[in-house]
Scaffold this motif. Structure first.
Motif, PDB file in Angstrom:
ATOM      1  N   LEU A   1      16.382  -2.414 -21.233  1.00 54.11           N
ATOM      2  CA  LEU A   1      17.385  -2.297 -20.315  1.00 54.11           C
ATOM      3  C   LEU A   1      17.299  -2.656 -19.751  1.00 54.11           C
ATOM      4  O   LEU A   1      16.562  -2.235 -18.340  1.00 54.11           O
ATOM      5  CB  LEU A   1      18.010  -0.166 -20.547  1.00 54.11           C
ATOM      6  CG  LEU A   1      19.083  -0.387 -19.869  1.00 54.11           C
ATOM      7  CD1 LEU A   1      20.450  -0.945 -20.422  1.00 54.11           C
ATOM      8  CD2 LEU A   1      18.856   1.424 -19.466  1.00 54.11           C
ATOM      9  N   ARG A   2      18.299  -3.489 -19.200  1.00 52.28           N
ATOM     10  CA  ARG A   2      18.745  -4.001 -17.730  1.00 52.28           C
ATOM     11  C   ARG A   2      19.023  -3.679 -16.726  1.00 52.28           C
ATOM     12  O   ARG A   2      20.341  -3.483 -17.015  1.00 52.28           O
ATOM     13  CB  ARG A   2      18.348  -6.322 -17.792  1.00 52.28           C
ATOM     14  CG  ARG A   2      18.758  -6.374 -16.647  1.00 52.28           C
ATOM     15  CD  ARG A   2      18.240  -7.812 -16.490  1.00 52.28           C
ATOM     16  NE  ARG A   2      16.835  -8.312 -16.747  1.00 52.28           N
ATOM     17  CZ  ARG A   2      16.333  -9.325 -16.815  1.00 52.28           C
ATOM     18  NH1 ARG A   2      17.085 -10.332 -16.331  1.00 52.28           N
ATOM     19  NH2 ARG A   2      15.375  -8.910 -17.236  1.00 52.28           N
TER      20      ARG A   2
ATOM     21  N   THR B   1      11.842  -0.031 -20.064  1.00 51.07           N
ATOM     22  CA  THR B   1      12.092   0.442 -21.905  1.00 51.07           C
ATOM     23  C   THR B   1      12.408   1.689 -22.520  1.00 51.07           C
ATOM     24  O   THR B   1      11.972   2.548 -22.263  1.00 51.07           O
ATOM     25  CB  THR B   1      10.253  -0.066 -21.870  1.00 51.07           C
ATOM     26  OG1 THR B   1       9.887  -1.624 -21.645  1.00 51.07           O
ATOM     27  CG2 THR B   1      10.098   0.203 -23.485  1.00 51.07           C
ATOM     28  N   LEU B   2      12.519   0.887 -22.978  1.00 55.14           N
ATOM     29  CA  LEU B   2      13.826   2.591 -23.764  1.00 55.14           C
ATOM     30  C   LEU B   2      12.348   3.423 -24.270  1.00 55.14           C
ATOM     31  O   LEU B   2      11.566   2.654 -25.430  1.00 55.14           O
ATOM     32  CB  LEU B   2      14.489   2.143 -24.074  1.00 55.14           C
ATOM     33  CG  LEU B   2      15.747   2.105 -22.944  1.00 55.14           C
ATOM     34  CD1 LEU B   2      17.118   1.679 -23.952  1.00 55.14           C
ATOM     35  CD2 LEU B   2      16.008   3.179 -22.351  1.00 55.14           C
TER      36      LEU B   2
ATOM     37  N   GLY C   1      24.944  -2.824 -12.158  1.00 50.73           N
ATOM     38  CA  GLY C   1      23.516  -3.758 -12.072  1.00 50.73           C
ATOM     39  C   GLY C   1      24.409  -4.834 -11.403  1.00 50.73           C
ATOM     40  O   GLY C   1      22.648  -5.405 -11.327  1.00 50.73           O
ATOM     41  N   VAL C   2      25.641  -5.060 -11.695  1.00 51.66           N
ATOM     42  CA  VAL C   2      25.885  -5.843 -11.183  1.00 51.66           C
ATOM     43  C   VAL C   2      26.318  -6.060 -10.040  1.00 51.66           C
ATOM     44  O   VAL C   2      27.026  -5.055  -9.132  1.00 51.66           O
ATOM     45  CB  VAL C   2      26.904  -7.250 -11.597  1.00 51.66           C
ATOM     46  CG1 VAL C   2      26.856  -8.348 -11.009  1.00 51.66           C
ATOM     47  CG2 VAL C   2      25.741  -7.485 -13.187  1.00 51.66           C
TER      48      VAL C   2
ATOM     49  N   PRO D   1      10.030  -5.947  -9.395  1.00 52.56           N
ATOM     50  CA  PRO D   1      11.125  -6.471  -9.865  1.00 52.56           C
ATOM     51  C   PRO D   1      10.527  -7.471 -11.069  1.00 52.56           C
ATOM     52  O   PRO D   1       9.794  -8.190 -10.829  1.00 52.56           O
ATOM     53  CB  PRO D   1      12.068  -7.365  -9.130  1.00 52.56           C
ATOM     54  CG  PRO D   1      11.309  -8.036  -8.315  1.00 52.56           C
ATOM     55  CD  PRO D   1       9.952  -6.695  -8.702  1.00 52.56           C
ATOM     56  N   GLN D   2      10.941  -7.528 -12.102  1.00 51.50           N
ATOM     57  CA  GLN D   2      10.946  -8.600 -13.570  1.00 51.50           C
ATOM     58  C   GLN D   2      10.941  -9.767 -12.930  1.00 51.50           C
ATOM     59  O   GLN D   2      10.284 -10.953 -13.676  1.00 51.50           O
ATOM     60  CB  GLN D   2      11.891  -8.058 -14.991  1.00 51.50           C
ATOM     61  CG  GLN D   2      10.188  -7.169 -15.524  1.00 51.50           C
ATOM     62  CD  GLN D   2      10.769  -5.507 -15.266  1.00 51.50           C
ATOM     63  OE1 GLN D   2      12.140  -5.385 -14.550  1.00 51.50           O
ATOM     64  NE2 GLN D   2      10.053  -4.815 -15.166  1.00 51.50           N
ATOM     65  N   GLN D   3      12.114 -10.229 -12.213  1.00 57.75           N
ATOM     66  CA  GLN D   3      12.348 -11.668 -11.872  1.00 57.75           C
ATOM     67  C   GLN D   3      13.130 -11.192 -10.787  1.00 57.75           C
ATOM     68  O   GLN D   3      13.379 -10.026  -9.901  1.00 57.75           O
ATOM     69  CB  GLN D   3      13.878 -11.671 -12.504  1.00 57.75           C
ATOM     70  CG  GLN D   3      14.479 -13.361 -12.408  1.00 57.75           C
ATOM     71  CD  GLN D   3      15.193 -13.154 -12.540  1.00 57.75           C
ATOM     72  OE1 GLN D   3      15.336 -13.457 -14.227  1.00 57.75           O
ATOM     73  NE2 GLN D   3      16.816 -13.633 -12.589  1.00 57.75           N
ATOM     74  N   GLY D   4      12.907 -12.387  -9.779  1.00 53.85           N
ATOM     75  CA  GLY D   4      13.184 -12.643  -8.271  1.00 53.85           C
ATOM     76  C   GLY D   4      12.478 -12.064  -7.280  1.00 53.85           C
ATOM     77  O   GLY D   4      10.595 -11.292  -7.599  1.00 53.85           O
TER      78      GLY D   4
END
Length: 281
Positions: A29-30, A16-17, A233-234, A68-71
């Motif tokens: 920001l992801r 979160t920015l 990020g990928v 993490p937010q996911q996974g």
């Protein structure tokens, strides 16, 4: 088929920015976008990419430091973020870390004995005193330091020796996985080769797996079996280290390889020469 030691499944991490103004909504920001990677026991996986690509964020997620937010992050088949605080604490002996700065990661006010034994005291407090001492001597000798080093302080050692102390500290709980975040980037080139050689020897001796974070493709060629290339990020490319660097498929990977001096861009570097006596480091 044996399950991998480490599995990273569809991991995404957001930050979160700060608000642009008092009444505005905070922006998100992801940093990691659906990362999927596996690491078998006894092997090394490299994460390479430029600064800000998400390498260290991924390492913190793997270490249980940032959820993490996911996974999911699976170690020994267990989702480390589904275990709860007590369950994660019980699993922490299975993974340890080595950081970039061999001086900043060691408390200058503590002796090497206390520094190296600290994870054992925190994570395996039931270990008898005699066993602690024998483990201390074992890991110091394994990294090329004498037992007499235990009663000295970090400032009494060179940079390479301090990183050996950090490696001994990571070994003390007898982990299966070591997350190494730029562990040789702060060292002179000649010392880098010695430390990498040591890490490869320790991997064979203790059946360690390494998650190795670096921006240095030459280092990756020496230490890793497989490599994942990260950009924004990928994971844009992943596979056996030689194949990825000798025949890059993604434009960003080709850009990284082209930036490496030509003698090292298209071939695997030789294993470093055996380490000299620790006093030379």
């Amino acid at each position: 088929m044996t399950a991998p030691l480490l599995e990273i499944r569809d991991v995404a991490r957001d930050y979160t920015l700060p608000r642009a103004s008092l009444l505005s909504r905070p922006q998100v920001l992801r940093v990691l976008h659906g990362i999927n990677l596996t690491l078998p026991a006894g092997q090394s996986l490299g994460i390479v990419g430029e600064s800000g690509c998400g390498k260290s964020t991924l390492a913190r997620c793997v270490m249980g430091l940032e959820a993490p937010q996911q996974g999911r992050v699976m170690l020994d088949g267990q989702d480390i973020y589904a275990l709860g605080r007590r369950g994660l604490r019980g699993l922490r002996s299975r993974f340890q870390a080595i950081f970039q700065d061999p001086y900043g990661s060691l408390d200058p006010r503590q002796t090497v004995r206390r520094i190296v034994l600290e994870p054992l005291a925190a994570l395996q407090p039931e270990t008898p005193a005699a066993d602690r001492e024998s483990r201390l001597i074992e890991v110091l000798e394994a990294v090329g330091l004498s037992p007499a080093a235990a009663d000295k302080y970090p400032h009494e050692f060179s940079g390479g020796q301090r990183q050996r102390i950090a490696i001994a500290r990571a070994l003390i709980t007898r982990p299966a996985l070591i997350v190494a975040d730029e562990p040789v980037s702060a060292l002179d080139v000649s010392v880098q080769a010695q430390v990498l050689n040591l890490m490869m020897d320790l991997q064979e001796r203790f059946n360690l797996s390494y998650l190795f974070i670096s921006h240095d493709l030459g280092v990756m060629r020496v230490i890793t079996d497989r490599v994942a290339v990260m950009h924004l990020g990928v994971v844009v490319e992943e596979g056996p280290t030689n194949e990825v660097f000798d025949n890059p498929q993604h434009p960003y990977t080709r850009k990284l390889v082209d930036a490496v001096p030509k003698p090292f861009a298209g071939r695997r570097m030789r294993r470093p020469a055996p380490s000299p006596a620790p006093s030379a480091v």
